[in-house]
Design an enzyme around this catalytic site. Sequence first.
Site, mmCIF file in Angstrom:
data_model
loop_
_atom_site.group_PDB
_atom_site.id
_atom_site.type_symbol
_atom_site.label_atom_id
_atom_site.label_comp_id
_atom_site.label_asym_id
_atom_site.label_seq_id
_atom_site.Cartn_x
_atom_site.Cartn_y
_atom_site.Cartn_z
ATOM 1 N N HIS A 1 -51.700 -50.564 36.130
ATOM 2 C CA HIS A 1 -52.200 -50.861 34.792
ATOM 3 C C HIS A 1 -52.223 -52.362 34.509
ATOM 4 C CE1 HIS A 1 -52.561 -50.738 30.439
ATOM 5 N NE2 HIS A 1 -51.387 -51.306 30.321
ATOM 6 N N HIS B 1 -57.173 -55.013 26.743
ATOM 7 C CA HIS B 1 -56.921 -53.615 27.073
ATOM 8 C C HIS B 1 -58.197 -52.784 27.052
ATOM 9 C CE1 HIS B 1 -52.585 -54.300 26.968
ATOM 10 N NE2 HIS B 1 -52.484 -53.113 27.556
ATOM 11 N N HIS C 1 -59.632 -53.324 30.359
ATOM 12 C CA HIS C 1 -58.875 -52.487 31.295
ATOM 13 C C HIS C 1 -59.419 -51.065 31.299
ATOM 14 C CE1 HIS C 1 -55.998 -49.223 31.839
ATOM 15 N NE2 HIS C 1 -55.478 -49.947 32.822
ATOM 16 N N ASP D 1 -49.283 -56.806 31.962
ATOM 17 C CA ASP D 1 -49.452 -56.037 30.729
ATOM 18 C C ASP D 1 -48.918 -56.817 29.538
ATOM 19 O OD1 ASP D 1 -50.113 -53.832 29.147
ATOM 20 O OD2 ASP D 1 -48.229 -52.793 29.563
#
Length: 398
Positions: free
Chosen positions: A274, A257, A260, A174
């Site tokens: 995540h 992101h 993602h 992340d």
Amino acid sequence: MGSKIRTVISPGRYVQGKGAITQLGEYLKQIGQTPLVVADDLVWGLVGHDVEASLAAAGLPLHRETFNGIPSAKEVDRLVGVIKRTGADVAIAIGGGSTIDAVKAAGHIAGIRWANAPTVASTDAPCSALSVIYTETGEFEEYRFFPRNPDLVLVDSQIVANAPVSLLVAGVGDALATWLEARATARSNSKTMAGGLPTVTGTALAELSWDVLWGTALDAIDAVKDHQVTPAVEKVIEANTLLSGLGFESGGLAAAHAIHNGLTAVEATHGLAHGQKVNIGSVTQLVLEGAPSSEIRDFIEFTTRVGLPTTLTEVGLKADDEKSLRTNAEAATVPWETIHSMPFEVTADDVVRALTSIERLARGVRQRARLPQPVPYVAPHHRPPSRLPPGGGAPARP
């Protein structure tokens, strides 16, 4: 607000160190006198005694409420009711991102202050001024933005080191994306989650997070495998939690992101952390940018050594599964997605092509570096998707 305004947002106080949980009461009494402690039963079994002792030493009462597992609107409203019933003036979340999201949202609605004591360093959620809300069955529902960040974020490094090392690894995935996305946002001069244009401060902190992780992540991961807190572990916890948190909000999110978020729309990826899915987004963003081959190669080699996925195979997808890749790409490029902070136009077709290319690309890099080839991932059944990113897929703050 003017179109050229720049701003930085951050938690009121950040505290980190081995044994920090024993000082929770001292810090809490600076912001409230009647705390409500929210934690699930597993976390409470691990840290409840220390929390209780810390509050008692500070002369604070203990009101503990069990978190029920998913930060749904119903759970948030239930916690609001508990806050009102107990007369709490500060809510403190102890646990992971889901507990933290629920408490931030409940504290905001109840009109009290809120604090976080994360027990893992798996995302940069603890420092942010927003929550991700799910349905009661674990599907993404909405983002809720708040006018301020948490009043306190307290991280006990030993508690983090006692958690499974896979959670620290996910946090590295992340946090590494923070710099890749912040530099893209700076190039395009797009708005950040803080509500303005990127600041030099936000961008610099994002880059610092990257530098810290490249210099210390591998050593820290080895230490946490033995549940040890070393200087490298302290640096990685800070990079994953504080530097990445400040960097993404005030530096900006971009393609990693958004991709993602697209991955969460594909059932095969459910159950992945995540940060694991974000790392696939980072590799894909580098391909979209046409980054130098050496930069892509170094990133794939490093994150493979860290233990993060760099191929579609490792997140349950296949390069020839056009339907799943198209679903991902379309979700990643909806009008409000952060992929549009890239310094060039990105379409769903672009994302499909980039995703398709990373399988052969990463396999080749890993083979030449004599790194293990990917092992297929199979999603567990009846398991909610991992926590969505702070701000990923959300419209910018007004």
